[in-house]
Motif scaffolding. Structure first.
Motif, PDB file in Angstrom:
ATOM      1  N   LEU A  41       4.030  12.756   0.521  1.00 31.91           N
ATOM      2  CA  LEU A  41       2.869  13.405   1.261  1.00 31.91           C
ATOM      3  C   LEU A  41       1.471  13.524   0.585  1.00 31.91           C
ATOM      4  CD1 LEU A  41       4.895  16.705   1.840  1.00 31.91           C
ATOM      5  CD2 LEU A  41       4.723  15.033   3.270  1.00 31.91           C
ATOM      6  N   ALA A  42       1.313  13.149  -0.446  1.00 30.23           N
ATOM      7  CA  ALA A  42       0.140  13.521  -1.197  1.00 30.23           C
ATOM      8  C   ALA A  42      -0.686  11.931  -1.342  1.00 30.23           C
ATOM      9  CB  ALA A  42       0.235  14.210  -2.607  1.00 30.23           C
ATOM     10  N   LYS A  43      -0.145  10.815  -1.576  1.00 28.94           N
ATOM     11  CA  LYS A  43      -0.551   9.615  -1.900  1.00 28.94           C
ATOM     12  C   LYS A  43      -1.756   9.368  -1.062  1.00 28.94           C
ATOM     13  CE  LYS A  43       2.529   6.885   1.040  1.00 28.94           C
ATOM     14  NZ  LYS A  43       3.499   5.843   1.263  1.00 28.94           N
ATOM     15  N   LYS A  44      -1.858   9.329   0.098  1.00 32.84           N
ATOM     16  CA  LYS A  44      -3.011   8.873   0.939  1.00 32.84           C
ATOM     17  C   LYS A  44      -4.333   9.942   0.545  1.00 32.84           C
ATOM     18  CE  LYS A  44      -0.699   7.061   4.980  1.00 32.84           C
ATOM     19  NZ  LYS A  44      -0.602   7.237   6.441  1.00 32.84           N
ATOM     20  N   ASP A  45      -3.865  11.049   0.453  1.00 37.05           N
ATOM     21  CA  ASP A  45      -5.199  11.762   0.063  1.00 37.05           C
ATOM     22  C   ASP A  45      -5.645  11.817  -1.597  1.00 37.05           C
ATOM     23  OD1 ASP A  45      -5.481  13.236   2.463  1.00 37.05           O
ATOM     24  OD2 ASP A  45      -4.510  14.796   1.825  1.00 37.05           O
ATOM     25  N   ILE A  46      -4.566  11.469  -2.346  1.00 35.84           N
ATOM     26  CA  ILE A  46      -4.899  11.026  -3.827  1.00 35.84           C
ATOM     27  C   ILE A  46      -5.786   9.983  -3.788  1.00 35.84           C
ATOM     28  CG2 ILE A  46      -4.134  10.110  -6.068  1.00 35.84           C
ATOM     29  CD1 ILE A  46      -1.519  11.861  -5.664  1.00 35.84           C
ATOM     30  N   ILE A  90       1.312  17.349  -6.683  1.00 32.15           N
ATOM     31  CA  ILE A  90       2.437  16.579  -7.053  1.00 32.15           C
ATOM     32  C   ILE A  90       3.250  17.436  -8.157  1.00 32.15           C
ATOM     33  CG2 ILE A  90       2.017  14.330  -6.254  1.00 32.15           C
ATOM     34  CD1 ILE A  90       1.061  13.610  -9.024  1.00 32.15           C
ATOM     35  N   ALA A  91       4.598  17.255  -8.416  1.00 34.23           N
ATOM     36  CA  ALA A  91       5.213  17.594  -9.488  1.00 34.23           C
ATOM     37  C   ALA A  91       6.020  16.647 -10.098  1.00 34.23           C
ATOM     38  CB  ALA A  91       5.812  18.895  -9.118  1.00 34.23           C
ATOM     39  N   THR A  92       6.576  17.038 -11.474  1.00 32.36           N
ATOM     40  CA  THR A  92       7.614  16.002 -12.154  1.00 32.36           C
ATOM     41  C   THR A  92       8.837  16.906 -11.741  1.00 32.36           C
ATOM     42  OG1 THR A  92       7.382  17.378 -14.102  1.00 32.36           O
ATOM     43  CG2 THR A  92       6.040  15.469 -14.073  1.00 32.36           C
ATOM     44  N   SER A 147       0.819  -1.139   0.130  1.00 33.48           N
ATOM     45  CA  SER A 147      -0.007   0.139   0.069  1.00 33.48           C
ATOM     46  C   SER A 147       0.834   1.357  -0.141  1.00 33.48           C
ATOM     47  CB  SER A 147      -0.938   0.107   1.101  1.00 33.48           C
ATOM     48  OG  SER A 147      -0.175   0.073   2.375  1.00 33.48           O
ATOM     49  N   GLU A 148       2.077   1.134  -0.114  1.00 30.43           N
ATOM     50  CA  GLU A 148       2.924   2.321  -0.068  1.00 30.43           C
ATOM     51  C   GLU A 148       3.195   2.537  -1.558  1.00 30.43           C
ATOM     52  OE1 GLU A 148       4.500   4.225   2.081  1.00 30.43           O
ATOM     53  OE2 GLU A 148       4.156   2.988   4.068  1.00 30.43           O
ATOM     54  N   TYR A 149       2.921   1.832  -2.391  1.00 29.63           N
ATOM     55  CA  TYR A 149       3.094   1.887  -3.765  1.00 29.63           C
ATOM     56  C   TYR A 149       1.776   1.876  -4.546  1.00 29.63           C
ATOM     57  CZ  TYR A 149       7.773   0.311  -2.736  1.00 29.63           C
ATOM     58  OH  TYR A 149       9.142   0.090  -2.233  1.00 29.63           O
ATOM     59  N   ASP A 189      10.922   8.904  -2.851  1.00 31.18           N
ATOM     60  CA  ASP A 189       9.894   8.053  -3.501  1.00 31.18           C
ATOM     61  C   ASP A 189       8.570   7.912  -2.796  1.00 31.18           C
ATOM     62  OD1 ASP A 189      10.374   6.544  -1.275  1.00 31.18           O
ATOM     63  OD2 ASP A 189      11.804   5.105  -2.531  1.00 31.18           O
ATOM     64  N   ILE A 190       7.768   6.855  -3.170  1.00 35.95           N
ATOM     65  CA  ILE A 190       6.524   7.036  -2.779  1.00 35.95           C
ATOM     66  C   ILE A 190       6.579   6.436  -1.582  1.00 35.95           C
ATOM     67  CG2 ILE A 190       5.870   4.568  -3.694  1.00 35.95           C
ATOM     68  CD1 ILE A 190       3.127   5.659  -4.500  1.00 35.95           C
ATOM     69  N   THR A 191       7.626   5.692  -1.016  1.00 35.44           N
ATOM     70  CA  THR A 191       7.693   5.231   0.455  1.00 35.44           C
ATOM     71  C   THR A 191       7.973   6.212   1.278  1.00 35.44           C
ATOM     72  OG1 THR A 191       9.926   4.534   0.303  1.00 35.44           O
ATOM     73  CG2 THR A 191       8.151   2.807  -0.769  1.00 35.44           C
ATOM     74  N   GLY A 192       8.576   7.295   0.913  1.00 37.75           N
ATOM     75  CA  GLY A 192       9.189   8.393   1.828  1.00 37.75           C
ATOM     76  C   GLY A 192      10.649   8.270   1.871  1.00 37.75           C
TER      77      GLY A 192
END
Length: 643
Positions: free
Chosen positions: A252-257, A284-286, A24-26, A210-213
């Motif tokens: 930071l954004a993944k949970k709210d996304i 988020i940004a590239t 779920s981190e990914y 990365d997505i895991t922080g």
């Protein structure tokens, strides 16, 4: 040379880190029933979730691409780590101290390359944040303050400062035990005339996670006029950092996304900060590259391709911003989510907008978004001279392929009518002609015709979008399954599969009867091999917490190992909770099929004995046949009670 990690410690890591917490981190996981979870597979592109996680078994499996395994396999495959590196990463998360056989414990020497690079970045991030409080970093603090960011904001996003000297970070990390080779490989340092020097000097630093922080790179903003480097300098490509696969702020954004089914794509680090502080916490940004296919994969796993989900792109209203928006439109059909665009007023970016008009203006910007199809259509049509019939025809030719790509048919009809109006075709007959053209082209796309690439508004009459997406679509097609091909329509194979699933998922329901079944009772060769692996793992009677791991390790090759994982995760066919009766039904069905096969074999042998005059063998076979026929009748009448 690094020693082997103690087996008990490997088991402790597997037990300590739940697989659903890691996965779920990914990607976003939802209930799949029966205690399993499902999501979009991170290993191949797919439109509906076929990736399942079984928390109780500690396994995952994708029914689309046949990737499967346990927690360590997942981390190894997704992050391209070795076995020891995956164990070390998860051990660090769980706070487990690993023991190494052969040579003792020496973390500075034993840990894998990628783990060392992660730790170097973690140490560098702490160093940079500490430097932001120093006198030299006054210029950095002023830069942040001028853009509306206070100390709390800097701390929340981990913003730091790199000293202007040549080797401050290099000396600091050397003191932490990192080698010059590791510093160069990490991208934190570069070769100088007298050895490694800091890559980032005298700049404001944003850690890129990365997505895991985990920190995997940095973005550095120029602060001084005498700095001859680019305005923004990012970490180069390293074993950790691939700019095409990184989204700043995703941690930071993944949970709210995932929770809100919406992602907001902005263009820079300060824009992400401004949006989050204004309440748009899905921003988020590239990082130094345009939004592309690898970024889409990250978002799709979080959005789960929910048709109610949305991706909002924000761009400046200038020509460059419009061009970037059209590039984003190219990838629209890769989302099931609706895609929209929010054009910032007066050429301001979200950071400038927040500074000028406050948090509410940033939220209003996102709320006032426009569907990306509408924006793209306006941008394309505006490139033609609509006062002439030639220009109208050319604009129509360019716009029809765009509208034909819309997935929703009712929405497609509306945009077809809108396109006709935009180019000046407003009579009912003309509108109907436009719709017919759109429908015909949409049907050809559905049949596999290549769709046009969109390169922007045309530059003259008769010019329109050109190129194809056939090769691109081919490249995105999921890989062919690697597992054994089985005729699952065969009732025998279906029941054999169900029994093996029970043996792996609910061994308590089929033990001890299952353990008396021979491999020859399974007609599909791969299933017979799975039966043998279960026996080597101690059988269902001895099933314990390590049963599945032993069964997977007993597999003779990766194909069978993958099949065991698949069977351990695949939902059972019953809609109810499996019980003794259901398990007994499968056990009896497999045994009955085996008895039927044996009876057929005996009858064939008897015919051959009779033809050859071997009446002694015939009599022996006849006796065996009689016993089996009685047993078959008993199985049919009493089911599992006859076993």
């Amino acid at each position: 040379m690094a020693g082997r990690i103690n087996d008990d410690d490997v088991k402790a890591v597997r037990d300590a880190v739940p697989i659903d917490a890691v996965v779920s981190e990914y990607l976003q996981l939802r209930s799949a029933g029966g205690g399993n979870l499902k999501g979009l597979c991170p290993f191949h592109d797919e439109k509906s979730p076929s990736f399942q996680v079984s928390p109780s078994k500690g396994l995952y499996y994708c029914f689309g691409c046949q990737e499967g395994g346990d927690t360590l396999d997942f981390v190894m495959k997704l992050d391209h780590l070795s076995f020891s590196e995956a164990v070390e990463r998860l051990a660090a998360q769980a706070g487990i101290t690993l023991r190494y056989e052969e040579g003792g414990y020496n973390p500075g020497r034993q840990q894998g390359e990628k783990i060392r690079l992660v730790e170097a970045h973690r140490a560098a991030a702490r160093y940079y944040t500490e430097q932001l409080d120093g006198p030299e970093a006054e210029i950095g603090r002023k830069f942040l303050a001028e853009r509306g960011f206070d100390q709390a904001a800097a701390e929340h996003f981990g913003v730091g400062y790199s000293p202007a000297g040549w080797d401050h970070l290099v000396r600091f990390l050397r003191g932490k035990g990192f080698t010059d080779k590791e510093l160069i490989l990490s991208g934190l340092a570069q070769d100088g005339r007298r050895g490694p020097i800091d890559r980032f000097r005298g700049r404001l630093m944003w850690p890129i996670r990365d997505i895991t922080g985990e920190v995997i790179g940095f973005g550095a903003r120029k602060l001084r006029e005498d700095d001859n480097g680019p305005k923004y300098l990012n970490t180069p490509e390293t074993p950790l950092y691939r700019k095409s696969q990184v989204l700043y702020g995703i941690d930071l954004a993944k949970k709210d996304i995932a929770k809100g089914s919406r992602a907001v794509v902005v263009e820079g680090y300060t824009d992400v900060m401004a949006c989050h502080l204004a309440g748009v916490t899905t921003a988020i940004a590239t990082c130094g590259t345009s939004f592309g296919g690898e970024h889409i994969k990250i978002l799709r796993r979080l959005l789960m391709d929910n048709s109610g989900a949305e991706v909002v792109f924000t761009f400046d209203g200038d020509a460059a911003g419009q061009k970037a928006a059209l590039r984003a439109f190219e990838d629209d059909q890769k989302f099931a989510a609706e895609t929209s665009i929010a054009i910032t007023p007066g050429g301001m970016d979200p950071c400038e907008l927040r500074l000028a008009e406050g948090d509410e203006a940033v939220r209003s910007l996102i709320d006032s978004r426009t569907p990306l199809f509408a924006f793209a259509l306006r941008s394309i049509v505006s490139g033609y001279h609509l006062a002439s019939e030639e220009g109208q025809v050319a604009a129509l030719n360019a716009g029809v392929p765009v509208v034909a790509r819309i997935k929703d048919r009712s929405l497609r009809d509306r945009y077809a009518t809108r396109l006709g109006g935009m180019v000046g075709l407003t009579s009912p007959a003309e509108e109907e002609a436009v719709r017919r053209r759109v429908h015909a082209l949409a049907r050809s796309y559905e049949r596999g015709a290549p769709e046009p690439a969109l390169s922007g508004a045309a530059s003259g009459p008769g010019r329109g979008p050109q190129g194809g997406r056939g090769r691109q679509a081919e490249a995105q097609r999921p890989a062919a399954p690697r597992g054994p091909r089985l005729d699952l329509r065969s009732p025998a194979h279906r029941v054999e599969r169900e029994l093996l699933k029970l043996a792996l998922q609910r061994p308590d329901l089929v033990a001890p009867v299952f353990d008396a079944y021979g491999a020859d009772e399974f007609t599909a060769a791969p299933y017979a091999t799975v039966r043998e692996a279960i026996a080597e793992a101690g059988g269902t009677t001895a099933a314990d917490a390590g049963f599945l791991t032993r069964a997977r390790e007993a597999a003779p090759d990766d194909t069978v190992r993958s099949l065991i994982t698949e069977l351990a995760v695949e939902p059972l066919l019953t809609r109810k909770e499996p019980d003794d009766f259901y398990a007994g039904t499968q056990l009896a069905a497999v045994r009955l099929a085996a008895v039927d096969r044996r009876i057929g074999q005996i009858q064939g042998s008897m015919r051959r004995c009779e033809a050859g005059g071997d009446m002694s063998a015939y009599a022996s076979l006849q006796e065996e046949l009689w016993v089996l026929e009685q047993y078959r009748q008993d199985l049919r009448n009493r089911g599992a009670a006859a076993l």
